[in-house]
Structures are given as structure tokens and as C-alpha cells.
Design a protein around this motif. Structure first.
Motif, PDB file in Angstrom:
ATOM      1  N   SER A  79      19.486 -42.228  -4.104  1.00 34.61           N
ATOM      2  CA  SER A  79      19.998 -42.677  -2.805  1.00 34.61           C
ATOM      3  C   SER A  79      20.675 -44.019  -2.991  1.00 34.61           C
ATOM      4  CB  SER A  79      18.851 -42.818  -1.805  1.00 34.61           C
ATOM      5  OG  SER A  79      19.321 -43.307  -0.586  1.00 34.61           O
ATOM      6  N   SER A  80      21.975 -44.084  -2.673  1.00 32.28           N
ATOM      7  CA  SER A  80      22.723 -45.316  -2.893  1.00 32.28           C
ATOM      8  C   SER A  80      22.288 -46.388  -1.901  1.00 32.28           C
ATOM      9  CB  SER A  80      24.226 -45.061  -2.740  1.00 32.28           C
ATOM     10  OG  SER A  80      24.516 -44.606  -1.451  1.00 32.28           O
ATOM     11  N   ILE A  81      22.358 -47.654  -2.342  1.00 30.98           N
ATOM     12  CA  ILE A  81      22.056 -48.763  -1.458  1.00 30.98           C
ATOM     13  C   ILE A  81      23.351 -49.395  -1.008  1.00 30.98           C
ATOM     14  CG2 ILE A  81      19.879 -49.151  -2.636  1.00 30.98           C
ATOM     15  CD1 ILE A  81      21.170 -51.555  -3.984  1.00 30.98           C
ATOM     16  N   GLY A  82      23.236 -50.488  -0.201  1.00 25.44           N
ATOM     17  CA  GLY A  82      24.428 -51.076   0.382  1.00 25.44           C
ATOM     18  C   GLY A  82      25.423 -51.575  -0.644  1.00 25.44           C
ATOM     19  N   PHE A  83      24.984 -52.269  -1.663  1.00 21.77           N
ATOM     20  CA  PHE A  83      25.862 -52.691  -2.745  1.00 21.77           C
ATOM     21  C   PHE A  83      24.967 -52.983  -3.920  1.00 21.77           C
ATOM     22  CE2 PHE A  83      29.995 -54.217  -4.139  1.00 21.77           C
ATOM     23  CZ  PHE A  83      29.645 -54.891  -5.280  1.00 21.77           C
ATOM     24  N   ALA A  84      25.316 -52.492  -5.097  1.00 21.46           N
ATOM     25  CA  ALA A  84      24.433 -52.698  -6.217  1.00 21.46           C
ATOM     26  C   ALA A  84      25.144 -53.217  -7.444  1.00 21.46           C
ATOM     27  CB  ALA A  84      23.718 -51.386  -6.548  1.00 21.46           C
ATOM     28  N   VAL A 118      30.916 -65.023  -6.420  1.00 17.21           N
ATOM     29  CA  VAL A 118      31.005 -64.001  -5.381  1.00 17.21           C
ATOM     30  C   VAL A 118      29.640 -63.919  -4.696  1.00 17.21           C
ATOM     31  CG1 VAL A 118      31.482 -61.596  -4.823  1.00 17.21           C
ATOM     32  CG2 VAL A 118      32.690 -62.699  -6.718  1.00 17.21           C
ATOM     33  N   LYS A 119      29.614 -64.186  -3.400  1.00 14.82           N
ATOM     34  CA  LYS A 119      28.380 -64.101  -2.622  1.00 14.82           C
ATOM     35  C   LYS A 119      28.409 -62.835  -1.780  1.00 14.82           C
ATOM     36  CE  LYS A 119      24.653 -65.024  -0.219  1.00 14.82           C
ATOM     37  NZ  LYS A 119      23.316 -64.776  -0.788  1.00 14.82           N
ATOM     38  N   HIS A 120      27.404 -61.959  -1.934  1.00 14.09           N
ATOM     39  CA  HIS A 120      27.301 -60.716  -1.175  1.00 14.09           C
ATOM     40  C   HIS A 120      26.414 -60.933   0.051  1.00 14.09           C
ATOM     41  CE1 HIS A 120      29.042 -58.630  -4.638  1.00 14.09           C
ATOM     42  NE2 HIS A 120      28.216 -59.336  -5.380  1.00 14.09           N
ATOM     43  N   PHE A 121      26.781 -60.308   1.166  1.00 11.23           N
ATOM     44  CA  PHE A 121      25.972 -60.432   2.386  1.00 11.23           C
ATOM     45  C   PHE A 121      26.214 -59.211   3.263  1.00 11.23           C
ATOM     46  CE2 PHE A 121      30.073 -62.267   3.298  1.00 11.23           C
ATOM     47  CZ  PHE A 121      30.375 -61.835   4.581  1.00 11.23           C
ATOM     48  N   GLY A 122      25.294 -58.992   4.211  1.00  6.42           N
ATOM     49  CA  GLY A 122      25.414 -57.850   5.114  1.00  6.42           C
ATOM     50  C   GLY A 122      25.069 -56.559   4.407  1.00  6.42           C
ATOM     51  N   GLY A 123      25.429 -55.435   5.035  1.00  4.50           N
ATOM     52  CA  GLY A 123      25.145 -54.130   4.444  1.00  4.50           C
ATOM     53  C   GLY A 123      23.743 -53.658   4.752  1.00  4.50           C
ATOM     54  N   SER A 124      23.496 -52.401   4.449  1.00  8.09           N
ATOM     55  CA  SER A 124      22.208 -51.769   4.702  1.00  8.09           C
ATOM     56  C   SER A 124      21.329 -51.882   3.464  1.00  8.09           C
ATOM     57  CB  SER A 124      22.415 -50.293   5.075  1.00  8.09           C
ATOM     58  OG  SER A 124      21.180 -49.635   5.224  1.00  8.09           O
ATOM     59  N   GLY A 125      20.372 -52.785   3.509  1.00 10.69           N
ATOM     60  CA  GLY A 125      19.475 -52.970   2.366  1.00 10.69           C
ATOM     61  C   GLY A 125      20.168 -53.566   1.165  1.00 10.69           C
ATOM     62  N   ALA A 126      21.256 -54.309   1.390  1.00 12.05           N
ATOM     63  CA  ALA A 126      22.051 -54.819   0.282  1.00 12.05           C
ATOM     64  C   ALA A 126      21.342 -55.943  -0.462  1.00 12.05           C
ATOM     65  CB  ALA A 126      23.412 -55.293   0.787  1.00 12.05           C
ATOM     66  N   ASP A 127      21.719 -56.124  -1.706  1.00 18.20           N
ATOM     67  CA  ASP A 127      21.211 -57.178  -2.565  1.00 18.20           C
ATOM     68  C   ASP A 127      22.138 -58.382  -2.399  1.00 18.20           C
ATOM     69  OD1 ASP A 127      20.377 -58.800  -4.576  1.00 18.20           O
ATOM     70  OD2 ASP A 127      20.769 -57.392  -6.211  1.00 18.20           O
ATOM     71  N   HIS A 128      21.671 -59.412  -1.691  1.00 17.29           N
ATOM     72  CA  HIS A 128      22.526 -60.553  -1.342  1.00 17.29           C
ATOM     73  C   HIS A 128      22.560 -61.588  -2.458  1.00 17.29           C
ATOM     74  CE1 HIS A 128      21.687 -59.421   3.123  1.00 17.29           C
ATOM     75  NE2 HIS A 128      22.529 -58.598   2.539  1.00 17.29           N
ATOM     76  N   ARG A 129      22.975 -61.183  -3.625  1.00 15.48           N
ATOM     77  CA  ARG A 129      22.981 -62.046  -4.799  1.00 15.48           C
ATOM     78  C   ARG A 129      24.320 -62.782  -4.918  1.00 15.48           C
ATOM     79  NH1 ARG A 129      24.728 -57.184  -6.222  1.00 15.48           N
ATOM     80  NH2 ARG A 129      26.399 -57.050  -7.776  1.00 15.48           N
ATOM     81  N   VAL A 130      24.412 -63.619  -5.954  1.00 15.44           N
ATOM     82  CA  VAL A 130      25.646 -64.310  -6.308  1.00 15.44           C
ATOM     83  C   VAL A 130      26.045 -63.884  -7.720  1.00 15.44           C
ATOM     84  CG1 VAL A 130      26.743 -66.544  -6.711  1.00 15.44           C
ATOM     85  CG2 VAL A 130      25.087 -66.282  -4.840  1.00 15.44           C
TER      86      VAL A 130
END
Length: 277
Positions: free
Chosen positions: A4-9, A169-181
Motif C-alpha cells: 500500500s503506497s504512502i503519501g510520499f516515500a 527539499v522539505k516535504h509536507f502535507g499528504g496522507s501519512g507522508a514522511d515530512h523529512r528534508v
């Protein structure tokens, strides 16, 4: 259950274009940035407790195409708006094990808005410095958006031109996303061999997650992060015409990049069209 894919990986992989410090007020430019990947890495997998499989989330695309429009707003500021399409690996609960390395059809991936501010233009005896700020909005509401902040370092030593784009690059939002840099970079070394032709070398890469940023999910723990690195020769061909006392320039670019680690496609073909008017 399969995967099952997550918001961004996977790692943040942008278009293969180095950003320079050239700005001309009122100058418009249409760009088409394109990439085709070959000898793609096979998807890693492990058996899950449910009897299915868990698959890695490496960002692998077979094709990428971006259409962008750019304009110089002031002597030190330019802006760009773009739309990107990708042909990505299939994800989701309904793929079977033999489809793990199958690609979806080409589809709309994201919208992006970019601003470049020139702090110091490059000269023969001075290093140029600028900043890039980009907002990327994913078309899929379950995927994360991102903000890109890059330095632009440019040196002109005729007939050479060297540009380096280190950034975050800062990730944010999404469904269950990994908000890493993530850390990303682009490098371009060009030599002008004639009025119409420049030859050189370009490199692009991403370090997938800096330190302990974000929230690693089970997939990241199982397969670790997926750094990607590419390097190869490029050529740019420039054709200029004058119309109504205004110069119009078409630049055609082509490059072949070798993947430098196992997470990266073995070969990537880049081609671009840039029309200034």
C-alpha cells in the motif's frame, strides 16, 4: 495484502536542469524539459506476515516531461510556472507480485512555481550568487507537497561556465507522508566551443533524508533510504534570429547520464527545448 503506497516515500528527484543567474527584464522563455530512463533498478521486496510482499518506495520513473514558462520580472528576479508529467512504477493494493516492476501510463504529476533572486551576478573575477525558492504541489491529494530552497553559485571564466545548485527539499502535507528534508544538488560545467555550441558535463543527485528529519515508516526501515546520483556529458546548440529588432533564441540540449549507484537508473537520456522571445 500486497503493498500500500504512502503519501510520499522515495527521494525528491527534480527535472535535470541546472539553474543559472541569467535574468533579462521582460524576456519570456518557454521550456520543455524531458528525461527517459533505461536499465532501471529492480524493485526490492520482502515477504510480509500476511503472506504478501512489502516493496521498496524508491522514486523510479521511466519518463518525465515538464512544460514551463519563465519571465524576467526585475534585473535581479525571475519567475517560472511549470507542469510535470511522469511515467511511474505501479503502486497500490491491487498490483500483483509480477507487476512490481511495471510502469503506469504517463500522467500529470505536479504543478510548480519557482522564483530566482540574484544576489550577485557572475563576472570574470567574481563568483555569482543567488537563491532559488520553489513550491511543488502534487496532483495526487494523498502525496506530499514540497518546498525547495537552493543556492545558485556561478563562475564565468571564458570560455568556461560553472554552476552549482546545492539545496534542500522539505516535504509536507499528504496522507501519512514522511515530512523529512532531502539534500539535492545539480552541477554543470560548460565550455563554449562556438557561437552556437557548448559542450560539457552535468551531474545530479539526491540524498534521501538528512539526519533524523521526518518520520521513517516501516518501508524506510526495511529498505533504508534511496540516494540517487547521475553524471554524464551534455551538449547545447543555440540558434538565434532577429525579428522586429528583437532577438529570438532556440536552444536544444541533450545529455546522457550514467547512474552512480544501485538505486539509480543505469542510463538516463535528457533532452530539452528552450525558446526565448
Amino acid at each position: 495484502m500486497i503493498y500500500s503506497s504512502i503519501g510520499f516515500a522515495g527521494p525528491a528527484i527534480n527535472q535535470f536542469e541546472v539553474k543559472d543567474l541569467e535574468v533579462e527584464v521582460g524576456k519570456w522563455e518557454f521550456q520543455s524539459q524531458n528525461a527517459h530512463a533505461f536499465s532501471l533498478p529492480h524493485r526490492k521486496f520482502v515477504s510480509s506476515e500476511s503472506g504478501g510482499f512489502e516493496y521498496d518506495d524508491n522514486s523510479v520513473s521511466k519518463q518525465r516531461h515538464a512544460l514551463e514558462i519563465e519571465v524576467g520580472l526585475t534585473p535581479t528576479l525571475r519567475s517560472r510556472f511549470g507542469i510535470e508529467y511522469e511515467k511511474e512504477r505501479l503502486d497500490g493494493d491491487d498490483i500483483s507480485h509480477h507487476q512490481r516492476d511495471t510502469f503506469d501510463k504517463l500522467g500529470w504529476e505536479e504543478l510548480a512555481v519557482e522564483m530566482v533572486y540574484v544576489l550577485r551576478p557572475p563576472t570574470d573575477d567574481q563568483l555569482g550568487l543567488g537563491l532559488l525558492l520553489e513550491f511543488q504541489h502534487a496532483q495526487n491529494v494523498g502525496e506530499s507537497d514540497s518546498v525547495v530552497v537552493n543556492y545558485i553559485l556561478e563562475a564565468k571564466i571564458e570560455p568556461w561556465n560553472v554552476v552549482l545548485n546545492p539545496g534542500l527539499v522539505k516535504h509536507f502535507g499528504g496522507s501519512g507522508a514522511d515530512h523529512r528534508v532531502d539534500f539535492t544538488y545539480g552541477l554543470q560545467i560548460l565550455r563554449e566551443v562556438s557561437v552556437h555550441t557548448s559542450l560539457g558535463l552535468e551531474g545530479y543527485g539526491t540524498i534521501d533524508r538528512l539526519g533524523s528529519t521526518g518520520s521513517p515508516d516501516e518501508n524506510s526501515i526495511l529498505f533504508q533510504d534511496h540516494d540517487q546520483h547521475r553524471l554524464g556529458p551534455v551538449a547545447y546548440f543555440r540558434y538565434a534570429t532577429a525579428r522586429l529588432d528583437q532577438e529570438e533564441v532556440l536552444t536544444v540540449g541533450i545529455g546522457f547520464f550514467a547512474g552512480l549507484n544501485g538505486n539509480t537508473a543505469g542510463t538516463t537520456l535528457k533532452w530539452s527545448l528552450e525558446y526565448e522571445f
